[in-house]
Design a protein around this motif. Structure first.
Motif, PDB file in Angstrom:
ATOM      1  N   VAL A 198       4.896  84.832   9.439  1.00 35.75           N
ATOM      2  CA  VAL A 198       5.775  83.749   8.980  1.00 35.75           C
ATOM      3  C   VAL A 198       5.089  82.432   9.325  1.00 35.75           C
ATOM      4  N   LEU A 199       4.798  81.642   8.312  1.00 35.65           N
ATOM      5  CA  LEU A 199       4.099  80.373   8.505  1.00 35.65           C
ATOM      6  C   LEU A 199       5.072  79.222   8.285  1.00 35.65           C
ATOM      7  N   ILE A 200       5.183  78.343   9.277  1.00 36.42           N
ATOM      8  CA  ILE A 200       6.020  77.145   9.182  1.00 36.42           C
ATOM      9  C   ILE A 200       5.052  75.975   9.128  1.00 36.42           C
ATOM     10  N   LEU A 201       4.899  75.370   7.954  1.00 37.07           N
ATOM     11  CA  LEU A 201       3.795  74.450   7.695  1.00 37.07           C
ATOM     12  C   LEU A 201       4.304  73.069   7.293  1.00 37.07           C
ATOM     13  N   ASP A 202       3.876  72.047   8.021  1.00 38.21           N
ATOM     14  CA  ASP A 202       4.242  70.672   7.698  1.00 38.21           C
ATOM     15  C   ASP A 202       3.024  69.984   7.087  1.00 38.21           C
ATOM     16  N   GLU A 203       3.069  69.765   5.786  1.00 36.26           N
ATOM     17  CA  GLU A 203       1.958  69.160   5.032  1.00 36.26           C
ATOM     18  C   GLU A 203       0.658  69.929   5.278  1.00 36.26           C
ATOM     19  N   PRO A 204       0.603  71.214   4.924  1.00 34.30           N
ATOM     20  CA  PRO A 204      -0.554  72.043   5.275  1.00 34.30           C
ATOM     21  C   PRO A 204      -1.858  71.639   4.607  1.00 34.30           C
ATOM     22  N   THR A 205      -1.796  70.992   3.429  1.00 31.43           N
ATOM     23  CA  THR A 205      -3.031  70.685   2.701  1.00 31.43           C
ATOM     24  C   THR A 205      -3.479  69.239   2.876  1.00 31.43           C
ATOM     25  N   ARG A 206      -2.773  68.452   3.678  1.00 30.99           N
ATOM     26  CA  ARG A 206      -3.008  67.005   3.707  1.00 30.99           C
ATOM     27  C   ARG A 206      -4.407  66.623   4.172  1.00 30.99           C
ATOM     28  N   GLY A 208      -9.209  72.340  -1.304  1.00 31.39           N
ATOM     29  CA  GLY A 208      -7.817  72.505  -1.698  1.00 31.39           C
ATOM     30  C   GLY A 208      -7.552  73.759  -2.517  1.00 31.39           C
ATOM     31  N   PRO A 209      -8.316  74.013  -3.598  1.00 27.78           N
ATOM     32  CA  PRO A 209      -8.060  75.225  -4.378  1.00 27.78           C
ATOM     33  C   PRO A 209      -8.216  76.503  -3.557  1.00 27.78           C
ATOM     34  N   VAL A 210      -9.133  76.479  -2.583  1.00 28.95           N
ATOM     35  CA  VAL A 210      -9.355  77.669  -1.749  1.00 28.95           C
ATOM     36  C   VAL A 210      -8.146  77.925  -0.861  1.00 28.95           C
ATOM     37  N   LEU A 244      -2.976  80.847   0.503  1.00 25.00           N
ATOM     38  CA  LEU A 244      -1.535  80.820   0.771  1.00 25.00           C
ATOM     39  C   LEU A 244      -0.737  81.469  -0.355  1.00 25.00           C
ATOM     40  N   GLU A 245      -1.193  81.321  -1.583  1.00 24.69           N
ATOM     41  CA  GLU A 245      -0.504  81.971  -2.714  1.00 24.69           C
ATOM     42  C   GLU A 245      -0.527  83.490  -2.545  1.00 24.69           C
ATOM     43  N   ASP A 246      -1.645  84.022  -2.039  1.00 20.45           N
ATOM     44  CA  ASP A 246      -1.794  85.471  -1.871  1.00 20.45           C
ATOM     45  C   ASP A 246      -1.226  85.972  -0.554  1.00 20.45           C
ATOM     46  N   PHE A 247      -0.766  85.069   0.334  1.00 20.03           N
ATOM     47  CA  PHE A 247      -0.248  85.473   1.642  1.00 20.03           C
ATOM     48  C   PHE A 247       0.963  86.391   1.461  1.00 20.03           C
ATOM     49  N   ALA A 248       0.923  87.566   2.094  1.00 22.04           N
ATOM     50  CA  ALA A 248       1.977  88.565   1.902  1.00 22.04           C
ATOM     51  C   ALA A 248       3.194  88.321   2.778  1.00 22.04           C
ATOM     52  N   GLY A 249       3.101  87.355   3.689  1.00 20.64           N
ATOM     53  CA  GLY A 249       4.232  87.036   4.547  1.00 20.64           C
ATOM     54  C   GLY A 249       5.086  85.932   3.962  1.00 20.64           C
ATOM     55  N   CYS A 250       5.883  85.309   4.836  1.00 22.61           N
ATOM     56  CA  CYS A 250       6.821  84.261   4.420  1.00 22.61           C
ATOM     57  C   CYS A 250       6.247  82.883   4.764  1.00 22.61           C
ATOM     58  N   TYR A 258      -0.084  72.022  -4.596  1.00 22.20           N
ATOM     59  CA  TYR A 258       0.404  73.047  -3.669  1.00 22.20           C
ATOM     60  C   TYR A 258       1.792  73.529  -4.076  1.00 22.20           C
ATOM     61  N   LEU A 259       2.686  72.598  -4.360  1.00 25.31           N
ATOM     62  CA  LEU A 259       4.055  72.967  -4.732  1.00 25.31           C
ATOM     63  C   LEU A 259       4.069  73.848  -5.978  1.00 25.31           C
ATOM     64  N   GLY A 260       3.209  73.518  -6.937  1.00 25.82           N
ATOM     65  CA  GLY A 260       3.183  74.277  -8.175  1.00 25.82           C
ATOM     66  C   GLY A 260       2.564  75.648  -8.041  1.00 25.82           C
TER      67      GLY A 260
END
Length: 517
Positions: free
Chosen positions: A452-460, A467-469, A474-480, A490-492
């Motif tokens: 479970v990842l709690i991320l505040d502005e993770p890509t800033r 960025g694409p990497v 994160l898109e492929d991350f199997a957790g929450c 990132y949002l998209g």
């Protein structure tokens, strides 16, 4: 015009060169973006252009920087420690543009950026404001100063989406040239018409820079096409060389065999063969010269990040968070009420909202509930890395747990794979760039097996090339994932569900950026 001639920059601590012989002129109408991987010296360059004293403690330079008679407007990536203790009004009074401006001009600047002009006169200390509020206030002061040239270090950091759209218009429509650093790909695509790309090759021993007078997307596409063509040509030449070498070796072996046979039967009959062997040696030298002129494989600095293991999945029906909060308060002020957040399974959700809405405060409270849970392995990445990390530690000390030899070797191997030099692995965390610190957090979450990842502005703090990497990981991350972000890419790409924090609580929002995937 702002001119740079034969600029060379070297880090004092490890004598690592950041720039060699940079020649660049910022011309009227230029919206020039400095891009590059984390720790490549982008902020150092901007500091040197504004005031060399800012970079003097850790970098030395030679060359010429011509800025005589120009009023430069500078937005730093972070406020200096002494500024954080000032009240907003004391901070504003340090800006001549603010002191010379009228209330009407201040009101106009504040309205453009979406904050009350009272913020200029607030008696709250700067450190109590959200990251976005600090950036907005500084941008307001910069517009009041009317500089001849704007130097902006990560101006998009922490800004809400409405202000990001204003920033894009500000850069595009600015009469003064703008030189800026940004990790926001959408901002780069929508504003930049000049690219200054700083790279560190061969384990950060060889700096390279590229100046391209074109848009960001065109630069990235042409760079990729150029490298793909160069690699194809290099592979083709090496395949031809391999075949050529095979033919040559057959000729050489045949001549050597004939020479040995003749020398045993007729010592005087070997003269002709000796001439042939001389021709073979001449052919070998010609091949060596041709090898030196062969096309090199493209040498580029690529983003490297380690992915999360597959066993970090969260079951689809598992309740990750059932969070309720009657009131969200900061220093006695109620920012939102009746907050309810219910998260199940491997959901990836994002929280958006205006600057100062309380998103970071809310995320801290969510982290406070999830981190102690025994049925989850939660990890929290704050917006301000100093919030949870001792900045005096080295990267190895931050990541190590048992200090056993095998673990230390593993940690250093991971750091090396993410392009930390041996010297950087032993630097204090406070000496690292924001992107290098962000990589540390991701690496720790991976090593700890977080699901479970709690991320505040993770890509800033990741470069636009990284960025694409990171988005793909994160898109492929199997957790929450429960995150706060203003990064439209990132949002998209990463977020399945989107909530907007309002004074009335969390409201589900349409993810309009999904079409940009």
């Amino acid at each position: 015009m702002l001119q740079i001639r034969h600029l060379q920059v070297t880090m004092k601590k490890d004598l690592r060169p950041l720039l060699e012989d940079l020649n660049f002129t910022l011309q009227p109408g230029d919206k020039a973006a400095i891009i590059g991987e984390e720790g490549n010296g982008k902020s150092t360059l901007l500091k040197l252009l504004y005031d060399p004293a800012l970079a003097e403690p850790y970098a030395e330079w030679s060359g010429e920087i011509h800025r005589e008679g120009m009023l430069l407007g500078y937005l730093p990536q972070e406020l200096p420690p002494e500024a954080r203790e000032l009240t907003a009004y004391e901070f504003c009074c340090q800006s001549p543009g603010f002191l010379d401006s009228s209330p009407k001009e201040q009101a106009r600047a504040a309205a453009q950026l979406g904050f009350s002009p009272d913020l200029f006169y607030a008696d709250r200390q700067m450190r109590t404001f959200s990251g976005g509020e600090k950036v907005k206030l500084q941008l307001g002061l910069l517009t009041l100063a009317r500089p001849d040239c704007c130097l902006l270090d990560e101006p998009s950091n922490d800004l809400d989406i409405e202000t990001l759209e204003w920033l894009e218009r500000f850069i595009r429509e600015s009469q003064a040239p703008v030189l800026f650093i940004s990790h926001d790909e959408a901002l780069l695509e929508n504003t930049a018409n000049v690219i200054l790309h700083m790279e560190q090759l061969r384990r950060k021993t060889l700096p390279r820079h590229t100046v391209a007078r074109m848009g960001y997307r065109q630069y990235v596409e042409e760079r990729f096409q150029k490298f793909a063509h160069q690699e194809q040509l290099a592979r083709k030449e090496r395949e031809e060389e391999r075949k050529q070498q095979e033919r040559f070796q057959k000729i050489q072996q045949k001549e050597e065999h004939q020479q040995n046979a003749v020398s045993r039967q007729d010592p005087h009959g070997g003269r002709l063969l000796k001439k042939k062997m001389k021709a073979v040696k001449s052919m070998e030298r010609r091949f060596d010269r041709e090898r030196e002129d062969m096309t090199e494989f493209p040498d580029s600095e690529e983003a490297i990040l380690v992915g999360f293991p597959a066993d970090t999945a969260v079951p689809a029906g598992k309740t990750v968070a059932d969070f309720t909060l009657p009131r969200l308060e900061v220093e006695g002020e109620t920012l939102a009420q009746h907050i309810r957040l219910y998260v199940r399974g491997p959901e990836h959700l994002g929280i958006i909202g205006k600057n100062g809405a309380g998103k970071t405060t809310l995320l801290r409270q969510i982290a406070g509930e999830l981190l102690p849970r025994k049925d989850l392995k939660a990890a929290y990445m704050p917006q301000d890395y100093g919030e949870t990390v001792d900045q005096e530690l080295t990267p190895v000390e931050f990541l190590a747990r048992t200090w056993e030899k095998e673990e230390l070797t593993r940690v250093r191997t991971y750091l090396g794979s993410m392009k930390y030099t041996p010297q950087e692995q032993d630097h204090k965390i406070r000496e690292l760039s924001g992107g290098q610190k962000a990589k540390l957090f991701f690496l720790k979450m991976i090593l700890d097996g977080a699901n479970v990842l709690i991320l505040d502005e993770p890509t800033r703090n990741f470069s636009p090339l990284s960025g694409p990497v990171i988005r793909g990981i994160l898109e492929d991350f199997a957790g929450c994932i429960i995150s706060v972000s203003h990064d439209r890419k990132y949002l998209g790409q990463v977020c399945d569900t989107l909530y907007r924090l309002t004074p009335q609580g969390l409201e589900e929002a349409e993810n309009q950026w999904r079409e940009q995937r």
